[in-house]
Design a protein around this motif. Structure first.
Motif, PDB file in Angstrom:
ATOM      1  N   GLN A 144       0.845  -1.184   0.000  1.00  0.00           N
ATOM      2  CA  GLN A 144       0.000   0.000   0.000  1.00  0.00           C
ATOM      3  C   GLN A 144       0.882   1.236   0.000  1.00  0.00           C
ATOM      4  OE1 GLN A 144      -3.198  -0.283  -0.237  1.00  0.00           O
ATOM      5  NE2 GLN A 144      -3.751   1.872  -0.127  1.00  0.00           N
ATOM      6  N   PRO A 145       0.689   2.170  -0.967  1.00  0.00           N
ATOM      7  CA  PRO A 145       1.574   3.342  -1.033  1.00  0.00           C
ATOM      8  C   PRO A 145       1.402   4.244   0.178  1.00  0.00           C
ATOM      9  CG  PRO A 145      -0.253   3.538  -2.572  1.00  0.00           C
ATOM     10  CD  PRO A 145      -0.292   2.142  -2.050  1.00  0.00           C
ATOM     11  N   LEU A 146       2.467   4.950   0.509  1.00  0.00           N
ATOM     12  CA  LEU A 146       2.432   5.887   1.625  1.00  0.00           C
ATOM     13  C   LEU A 146       1.628   7.131   1.256  1.00  0.00           C
ATOM     14  CD1 LEU A 146       6.151   5.845   2.867  1.00  0.00           C
ATOM     15  CD2 LEU A 146       4.182   4.810   3.991  1.00  0.00           C
ATOM     16  N   ALA A 147       1.042   7.743   2.259  1.00  0.00           N
ATOM     17  CA  ALA A 147       0.377   9.023   2.046  1.00  0.00           C
ATOM     18  C   ALA A 147       1.425  10.076   1.712  1.00  0.00           C
ATOM     19  CB  ALA A 147      -0.415   9.418   3.287  1.00  0.00           C
ATOM     20  N   ALA A 148       1.014  11.107   1.027  1.00  0.00           N
ATOM     21  CA  ALA A 148       1.940  12.159   0.630  1.00  0.00           C
ATOM     22  C   ALA A 148       2.550  12.825   1.861  1.00  0.00           C
ATOM     23  CB  ALA A 148       1.214  13.193  -0.225  1.00  0.00           C
ATOM     24  N   GLU A 149       3.799  13.228   1.714  1.00  0.00           N
ATOM     25  CA  GLU A 149       4.512  13.900   2.810  1.00  0.00           C
ATOM     26  C   GLU A 149       4.243  15.397   2.741  1.00  0.00           C
ATOM     27  OE1 GLU A 149       8.794  12.826   3.724  1.00  0.00           O
ATOM     28  OE2 GLU A 149       9.056  14.927   3.112  1.00  0.00           O
ATOM     29  N   GLY A 174      13.097  -4.711  -1.059  1.00  0.00           N
ATOM     30  CA  GLY A 174      13.980  -4.538   0.081  1.00  0.00           C
ATOM     31  C   GLY A 174      14.268  -3.096   0.427  1.00  0.00           C
ATOM     32  N   SER A 175      13.593  -2.161  -0.239  1.00  0.00           N
ATOM     33  CA  SER A 175      13.836  -0.732  -0.010  1.00  0.00           C
ATOM     34  C   SER A 175      12.564  -0.064   0.498  1.00  0.00           C
ATOM     35  CB  SER A 175      14.276  -0.065  -1.323  1.00  0.00           C
ATOM     36  OG  SER A 175      14.117   1.334  -1.262  1.00  0.00           O
ATOM     37  N   PRO A 176      12.673   0.903   1.424  1.00  0.00           N
ATOM     38  CA  PRO A 176      11.479   1.661   1.812  1.00  0.00           C
ATOM     39  C   PRO A 176      10.829   2.387   0.642  1.00  0.00           C
ATOM     40  CG  PRO A 176      13.269   2.026   3.379  1.00  0.00           C
ATOM     41  CD  PRO A 176      13.857   1.270   2.222  1.00  0.00           C
ATOM     42  N   ALA A 177      11.617   2.648  -0.406  1.00  0.00           N
ATOM     43  CA  ALA A 177      11.077   3.363  -1.565  1.00  0.00           C
ATOM     44  C   ALA A 177      10.037   2.554  -2.319  1.00  0.00           C
ATOM     45  CB  ALA A 177      12.218   3.750  -2.510  1.00  0.00           C
ATOM     46  N   GLU A 178       9.907   1.266  -2.006  1.00  0.00           N
ATOM     47  CA  GLU A 178       8.903   0.452  -2.698  1.00  0.00           C
ATOM     48  C   GLU A 178       7.503   1.022  -2.482  1.00  0.00           C
ATOM     49  OE1 GLU A 178       8.082  -4.289  -3.438  1.00  0.00           O
ATOM     50  OE2 GLU A 178       8.871  -3.632  -1.512  1.00  0.00           O
ATOM     51  N   ARG A 179       7.301   1.711  -1.372  1.00  0.00           N
ATOM     52  CA  ARG A 179       5.983   2.278  -1.069  1.00  0.00           C
ATOM     53  C   ARG A 179       5.884   3.753  -1.445  1.00  0.00           C
ATOM     54  NH1 ARG A 179       4.236   1.275   4.888  1.00  0.00           N
ATOM     55  NH2 ARG A 179       2.272   2.006   3.981  1.00  0.00           N
ATOM     56  N   TRP A 180       6.931   4.304  -2.040  1.00  0.00           N
ATOM     57  CA  TRP A 180       6.908   5.705  -2.415  1.00  0.00           C
ATOM     58  C   TRP A 180       6.193   5.900  -3.750  1.00  0.00           C
ATOM     59  CZ3 TRP A 180      12.467   8.029  -1.315  1.00  0.00           C
ATOM     60  CH2 TRP A 180      12.755   7.862   0.050  1.00  0.00           C
TER      61      TRP A 180
END
Length: 406
Positions: A144-149, A174-180
């Motif tokens: 699930q993608p992260l909400a906008a910062e 393996g990267s936090p960017a997967e949800r960005w």
């Protein structure tokens, strides 16, 4: 094949013939269903005896009634002579069975659902990743993608749910960017409003031009492979002293003092190429009032680039992470000596992660695991490139540190 037990009939009992109604019903059901239904069962000898006795009693009652005879009737009510009881499983069906219409629809629906389930199982058997990528800890599909910062976070992101090595099919595994969010769509501009003597339309223009510079400098495919960032340069005011000449000098002949990487993201096309066409982006943009007639746009974004070797086919994917913080201003040309429609670059800082520190050729040089240690030995602090909780300043960009993950 019938599941109803055969009728209980002795050998000397004559087989009764079917009535016209039974025969007609039998033929009608066969025509409607497309196949012959189970033939109506003959009643047993006991059933025929009971039916015969009921008919005789009924006939006697009618004769005894006033105006008796076969034509005697009760006014206002139709009579129906009882016939032989229908055997189970034919016209009446077993106890509790639905009506024919509802039962048929339910059977057809069950057949369609069964076919769809079988088709889905066949697809998963051929490509199991379609299912595994959607399971927790599965093949590498995005969570699930992260909400906008909209402000700096309070801490570094945790480890992603899906671990493992990145691949060309899943370069952000393996990267936090997967949800960005991805690409230019991840750079969201805030709502414009009148500020510092500038109209809402002017502020909206400043926000839009800031995004254009960020996209051109960090996401344009030509710029990423070393081409000139003309669209980004076109945003900046030529009246700002020394800025454009210095930037063009760094692009033309980069060295330690003239480094285009301070504002632009560039990779050597002879060394690496993108692993796919997706760059992950996270950050935010804010507005601030400057002096009268000055609107400031502050931008803080991190870009994650998955890369593969340009001349190899080993499948290894490396990621380089770049964070940029900059402030651009839109000045009222009626009050300031500026070019209308251009922005001034007040400050800009950058941080590059997973690149050789001792090469100043104007390109980022990501390290691959198969290469082993190379380049300058890290002397700076250990850095988590995904930690956006601390502001980035000029002092942070000095030295060669070690990244904790990519």
């Amino acid at each position: 094949m019938s599941t109803v037990p055969p009728p209980d009939r002795s050998d000397d009992d004559p087989a009764p013939s079917l009535s016209d109604e039974q025969l007609e019903s039998f033929l009608r059901e066969a025509a409607e269903s497309g196949h012959a239904p189970s033939a109506p069962k003959e009643p047993s000898a006991r059933a025929r005896m009971v039916a015969r006795r009921l008919r005789e009693e009924d006939e006697a009652a009618r004769r005894a009634a006033p105006g008796g005879g076969r034509g005697g009737r009760v006014p206002g009510r139709k009579r129906k002579e009882p016939g032989p009881p229908a055997p189970p499983g034919w016209r009446t069906g077993p106890a509790g069975q639905e009506s024919k219409g509802g039962g048929s629809r339910r059977r057809r629906l069950g057949t369609v659902v069964g076919v769809l389930v079988l088709a889905a199982l066949a697809v998963v058997a051929v490509r199991p990743s379609l299912l595994l990528d959607r399971l927790p800890g599965g093949g590498g599909g995005a969570e699930q993608p992260l909400a906008a910062e909209n402000a700096l976070p309070t801490g570094a992101p945790g480890d992603p749910a899906r671990s493992g090595r990145a691949t060309r099919e899943h370069p952000f595994r393996g990267s936090p960017a997967e949800r960005w969010a991805e690409g230019a769509d991840a750079i969201e501009v805030p709502a414009a409003k009148a500020l510092s003597g500038m109209s809402e339309k002017d502020v909206a223009f400043a926000l839009r031009r800031t995004k254009e510079l960020l996209v051109s400098a960090n996401l344009d495919p030509g710029v990423l492979r070393g081409e000139q960032p003309d669209e980004a340069l076109a945003v900046l005011d030529p009246k700002q002293p020394e800025l454009l000449p210095e930037l063009r000098r760094s692009l033309r002949a980069p060295d330690e003092e003239h480094d285009p990487l301070r504002l632009f993201t560039r990779f050597d096309p002879d060394e690496v190429r993108p692993a796919g066409d997706v760059v992950k982006v996270r950050g935010h943009m804010t507005l601030a009032a400057g002096e009268p007639g000055v609107v400031k746009v502050n931008a803080d974004y991190t870009f994650v680039y998955p890369l593969v070797r340009a001349d190899g086919d080993d499948g290894e994917v490396s990621r380089t992470i770049v964070r940029r913080v900059l402030t651009l201003t839109l000045n009222d040309p009626a009050r300031w000596d500026v070019t209308e429609g251009k922005l001034l670059l007040e400050k800009y800082f950058s941080e590059h992660n997973n690149t050789d520190c001792d090469i100043d050729d104007g390109y980022l040089h990501p390290a691959f695991a198969a290469d082993g240690p190379s380049g300058e030995r890290p002397t700076g602090p250990t850095v988590d490139p995904y930690d956006r909780s601390q502001p980035l300043t000029g002092a942070d960009s000095e030295g060669c540190g070690r990244v904790t993950r990519t």
